[in-house]
Scaffold this motif. Sequence first.
Motif, PDB file in Angstrom:
ATOM      1  N   MET A  21       1.011  -1.113   0.496  1.00 39.71           N
ATOM      2  CA  MET A  21      -0.133  -0.271   0.216  1.00 39.71           C
ATOM      3  C   MET A  21       1.203   1.761   0.144  1.00 39.71           C
ATOM      4  SD  MET A  21      -2.841   1.308   2.527  1.00 39.71           S
ATOM      5  CE  MET A  21      -4.602   1.641   1.396  1.00 39.71           C
ATOM      6  N   GLU A  22       0.667   2.230  -1.170  1.00 36.66           N
ATOM      7  CA  GLU A  22       1.466   2.959  -1.059  1.00 36.66           C
ATOM      8  C   GLU A  22       0.763   4.798   0.633  1.00 36.66           C
ATOM      9  OE1 GLU A  22       2.785   5.765  -5.027  1.00 36.66           O
ATOM     10  OE2 GLU A  22       0.796   5.734  -5.082  1.00 36.66           O
ATOM     11  N   GLU A  23       2.140   5.426   0.508  1.00 40.13           N
ATOM     12  CA  GLU A  23       2.128   5.957   1.593  1.00 40.13           C
ATOM     13  C   GLU A  23       2.021   7.397   1.392  1.00 40.13           C
ATOM     14  OE1 GLU A  23       2.702   5.623   6.416  1.00 40.13           O
ATOM     15  OE2 GLU A  23       4.799   5.862   4.699  1.00 40.13           O
ATOM     16  N   PHE A  24       1.218   8.617   1.902  1.00 39.09           N
ATOM     17  CA  PHE A  24       1.560  10.033   0.833  1.00 39.09           C
ATOM     18  C   PHE A  24       1.494  10.431   2.500  1.00 39.09           C
ATOM     19  CE2 PHE A  24      -1.510   7.456  -1.894  1.00 39.09           C
ATOM     20  CZ  PHE A  24      -0.949   8.021  -2.964  1.00 39.09           C
ATOM     21  N   VAL A  25       2.502  11.753   1.901  1.00 35.89           N
ATOM     22  CA  VAL A  25       2.469  12.444   2.990  1.00 35.89           C
ATOM     23  C   VAL A  25       2.840  13.895   2.678  1.00 35.89           C
ATOM     24  CG1 VAL A  25       4.938  13.462   4.089  1.00 35.89           C
ATOM     25  CG2 VAL A  25       5.213  11.039   3.225  1.00 35.89           C
ATOM     26  N   VAL A  26       2.103  14.523   3.396  1.00 40.51           N
ATOM     27  CA  VAL A  26       1.493  15.630   4.267  1.00 40.51           C
ATOM     28  C   VAL A  26       3.300  16.575   4.710  1.00 40.51           C
ATOM     29  CG1 VAL A  26      -0.007  18.071   4.693  1.00 40.51           C
ATOM     30  CG2 VAL A  26      -0.731  15.603   3.878  1.00 40.51           C
ATOM     31  N   TYR A  27       2.962  17.994   3.630  1.00 37.40           N
ATOM     32  CA  TYR A  27       4.779  18.351   4.330  1.00 37.40           C
ATOM     33  C   TYR A  27       4.513  19.614   3.961  1.00 37.40           C
ATOM     34  CZ  TYR A  27       5.664  18.667  -1.111  1.00 37.40           C
ATOM     35  OH  TYR A  27       5.666  19.271  -1.550  1.00 37.40           O
ATOM     36  N   ILE A  28       4.856  20.444   5.418  1.00 42.92           N
ATOM     37  CA  ILE A  28       4.757  22.218   5.093  1.00 42.92           C
ATOM     38  C   ILE A  28       6.651  22.181   5.024  1.00 42.92           C
ATOM     39  CG2 ILE A  28       4.728  24.111   6.508  1.00 42.92           C
ATOM     40  CD1 ILE A  28       2.667  22.221   7.480  1.00 42.92           C
ATOM     41  N   LEU A  29       7.380  23.064   3.572  1.00 43.20           N
ATOM     42  CA  LEU A  29       8.760  23.504   3.623  1.00 43.20           C
ATOM     43  C   LEU A  29       8.252  24.810   4.480  1.00 43.20           C
ATOM     44  CD1 LEU A  29       9.261  22.715   0.343  1.00 43.20           C
ATOM     45  CD2 LEU A  29       9.591  20.992   2.088  1.00 43.20           C
ATOM     46  N   PHE A  30       9.992  25.146   4.183  1.00 42.28           N
ATOM     47  CA  PHE A  30       9.673  27.188   5.263  1.00 42.28           C
ATOM     48  C   PHE A  30      11.761  26.903   4.615  1.00 42.28           C
ATOM     49  CE2 PHE A  30      11.615  29.931   8.616  1.00 42.28           C
ATOM     50  CZ  PHE A  30      10.832  31.051   8.041  1.00 42.28           C
ATOM     51  N   SER A  31      11.526  28.423   3.597  1.00 46.33           N
ATOM     52  CA  SER A  31      12.758  29.198   3.854  1.00 46.33           C
ATOM     53  C   SER A  31      13.088  29.901   4.596  1.00 46.33           C
ATOM     54  CB  SER A  31      12.317  29.985   2.363  1.00 46.33           C
ATOM     55  OG  SER A  31      13.728  30.191   1.657  1.00 46.33           O
ATOM     56  N   GLU A  32      14.071  29.947   5.525  1.00 43.18           N
ATOM     57  CA  GLU A  32      14.269  30.992   6.445  1.00 43.18           C
ATOM     58  C   GLU A  32      14.715  32.839   5.382  1.00 43.18           C
ATOM     59  OE1 GLU A  32      16.914  30.967  10.464  1.00 43.18           O
ATOM     60  OE2 GLU A  32      16.846  29.446   9.404  1.00 43.18           O
ATOM     61  N   ARG A  33      16.037  32.499   4.363  1.00 42.25           N
ATOM     62  CA  ARG A  33      16.145  33.385   4.171  1.00 42.25           C
ATOM     63  C   ARG A  33      15.288  34.470   3.163  1.00 42.25           C
ATOM     64  NH1 ARG A  33      19.349  32.943  -1.255  1.00 42.25           N
ATOM     65  NH2 ARG A  33      20.378  34.469  -2.122  1.00 42.25           N
ATOM     66  N   PHE A  34      13.828  33.682   3.395  1.00 37.59           N
ATOM     67  CA  PHE A  34      13.063  34.232   2.362  1.00 37.59           C
ATOM     68  C   PHE A  34      11.693  34.682   3.308  1.00 37.59           C
ATOM     69  CE2 PHE A  34      15.545  33.560  -1.519  1.00 37.59           C
ATOM     70  CZ  PHE A  34      15.677  33.934  -2.152  1.00 37.59           C
ATOM     71  N   ASN A  35      11.213  34.113   4.159  1.00 39.36           N
ATOM     72  CA  ASN A  35      10.423  33.420   5.648  1.00 39.36           C
ATOM     73  C   ASN A  35       9.219  33.492   4.639  1.00 39.36           C
ATOM     74  OD1 ASN A  35       8.878  33.991   7.915  1.00 39.36           O
ATOM     75  ND2 ASN A  35       8.925  36.360   7.219  1.00 39.36           N
ATOM     76  N   LYS A  36       9.063  32.355   3.722  1.00 40.77           N
ATOM     77  CA  LYS A  36       7.975  31.867   2.835  1.00 40.77           C
ATOM     78  C   LYS A  36       7.981  30.171   3.467  1.00 40.77           C
ATOM     79  CE  LYS A  36       7.700  35.756   0.268  1.00 40.77           C
ATOM     80  NZ  LYS A  36       6.195  36.272   0.322  1.00 40.77           N
ATOM     81  N   ASN A  37       6.131  30.047   3.209  1.00 36.59           N
ATOM     82  CA  ASN A  37       6.495  28.554   3.097  1.00 36.59           C
ATOM     83  C   ASN A  37       5.684  27.653   2.244  1.00 36.59           C
ATOM     84  OD1 ASN A  37       3.953  28.522   3.962  1.00 36.59           O
ATOM     85  ND2 ASN A  37       4.197  30.312   5.838  1.00 36.59           N
ATOM     86  N   TYR A  38       5.882  26.656   1.968  1.00 35.22           N
ATOM     87  CA  TYR A  38       5.131  26.312   0.897  1.00 35.22           C
ATOM     88  C   TYR A  38       4.727  24.621   1.216  1.00 35.22           C
ATOM     89  CZ  TYR A  38       4.071  23.117  -3.177  1.00 35.22           C
ATOM     90  OH  TYR A  38       3.660  22.849  -4.546  1.00 35.22           O
ATOM     91  N   THR A  39       3.267  23.830   1.233  1.00 33.29           N
ATOM     92  CA  THR A  39       2.521  22.960   1.889  1.00 33.29           C
ATOM     93  C   THR A  39       2.248  22.322   0.182  1.00 33.29           C
ATOM     94  OG1 THR A  39       1.726  24.352   3.672  1.00 33.29           O
ATOM     95  CG2 THR A  39       0.463  22.101   2.643  1.00 33.29           C
ATOM     96  N   GLY A  40       2.002  20.807   0.703  1.00 34.97           N
ATOM     97  CA  GLY A  40       1.897  19.741  -0.764  1.00 34.97           C
ATOM     98  C   GLY A  40       1.957  18.618   0.300  1.00 34.97           C
ATOM     99  N   TYR A  41       1.526  18.269  -0.769  1.00 33.72           N
ATOM    100  CA  TYR A  41       2.157  16.164  -0.923  1.00 33.72           C
ATOM    101  C   TYR A  41       1.964  15.100  -1.390  1.00 33.72           C
ATOM    102  CZ  TYR A  41      -1.230  15.196  -3.980  1.00 33.72           C
ATOM    103  OH  TYR A  41      -2.379  15.035  -5.373  1.00 33.72           O
ATOM    104  N   THR A  42       2.997  14.434  -0.784  1.00 32.68           N
ATOM    105  CA  THR A  42       3.514  13.432  -1.971  1.00 32.68           C
ATOM    106  C   THR A  42       3.600  12.477  -1.363  1.00 32.68           C
ATOM    107  OG1 THR A  42       5.418  13.211  -3.099  1.00 32.68           O
ATOM    108  CG2 THR A  42       6.247  13.833  -0.880  1.00 32.68           C
ATOM    109  N   SER A  43       3.996  11.325  -2.596  1.00 31.64           N
ATOM    110  CA  SER A  43       3.981   9.970  -2.234  1.00 31.64           C
ATOM    111  C   SER A  43       5.217   9.243  -2.328  1.00 31.64           C
ATOM    112  CB  SER A  43       3.276   8.734  -2.904  1.00 31.64           C
ATOM    113  OG  SER A  43       4.245   9.079  -4.156  1.00 31.64           O
ATOM    114  N   ASN A  44       6.383  10.246  -2.259  1.00 30.21           N
ATOM    115  CA  ASN A  44       7.863   9.948  -2.035  1.00 30.21           C
ATOM    116  C   ASN A  44       8.768  11.713  -1.793  1.00 30.21           C
ATOM    117  OD1 ASN A  44      10.517   9.438  -2.444  1.00 30.21           O
ATOM    118  ND2 ASN A  44      10.655   8.682  -4.126  1.00 30.21           N
ATOM    119  N   LEU A  45       8.430  11.668  -0.348  1.00 27.51           N
ATOM    120  CA  LEU A  45       9.188  13.326  -0.436  1.00 27.51           C
ATOM    121  C   LEU A  45      10.395  13.399  -0.304  1.00 27.51           C
ATOM    122  CD1 LEU A  45       8.660  15.748   1.997  1.00 27.51           C
ATOM    123  CD2 LEU A  45       9.038  14.142   3.714  1.00 27.51           C
TER     124      LEU A  45
END
Length: 84
Positions: free
Chosen positions: A1-25
């Motif tokens: 069974m495939e597992e999915f990951v919801v992730y949050i990325l953060f760019s400290e340099r630019f103070n930005k974040n990004y949210t996404g999902y994937t099956s291969n983090l």
Amino acid sequence: MEEFVVYILFSERFNKNYTGYTSNLIERFKSHNLLETKGYTLKFRPWEVIYVEFYNSKSEAMKREKYLKTGIGREFIKKLIKDL
């Protein structure tokens, strides 16, 4: 069974974040930081993974990603970043 990951990325340099999902983090993270040649995440490198959640289905992961992009979800993310 495939597992999915919801992730949050953060760019400290630019103070930005990004949210996404994937099956291969690992591959997706590599794509955000090294491989992509266009798109939002390219502009704010480098990224670090600051949060992950695991799901058994794509639909669950998509639902959570969508929630994290709402006002309540964005407040949750702001708190995560503040606590870094």
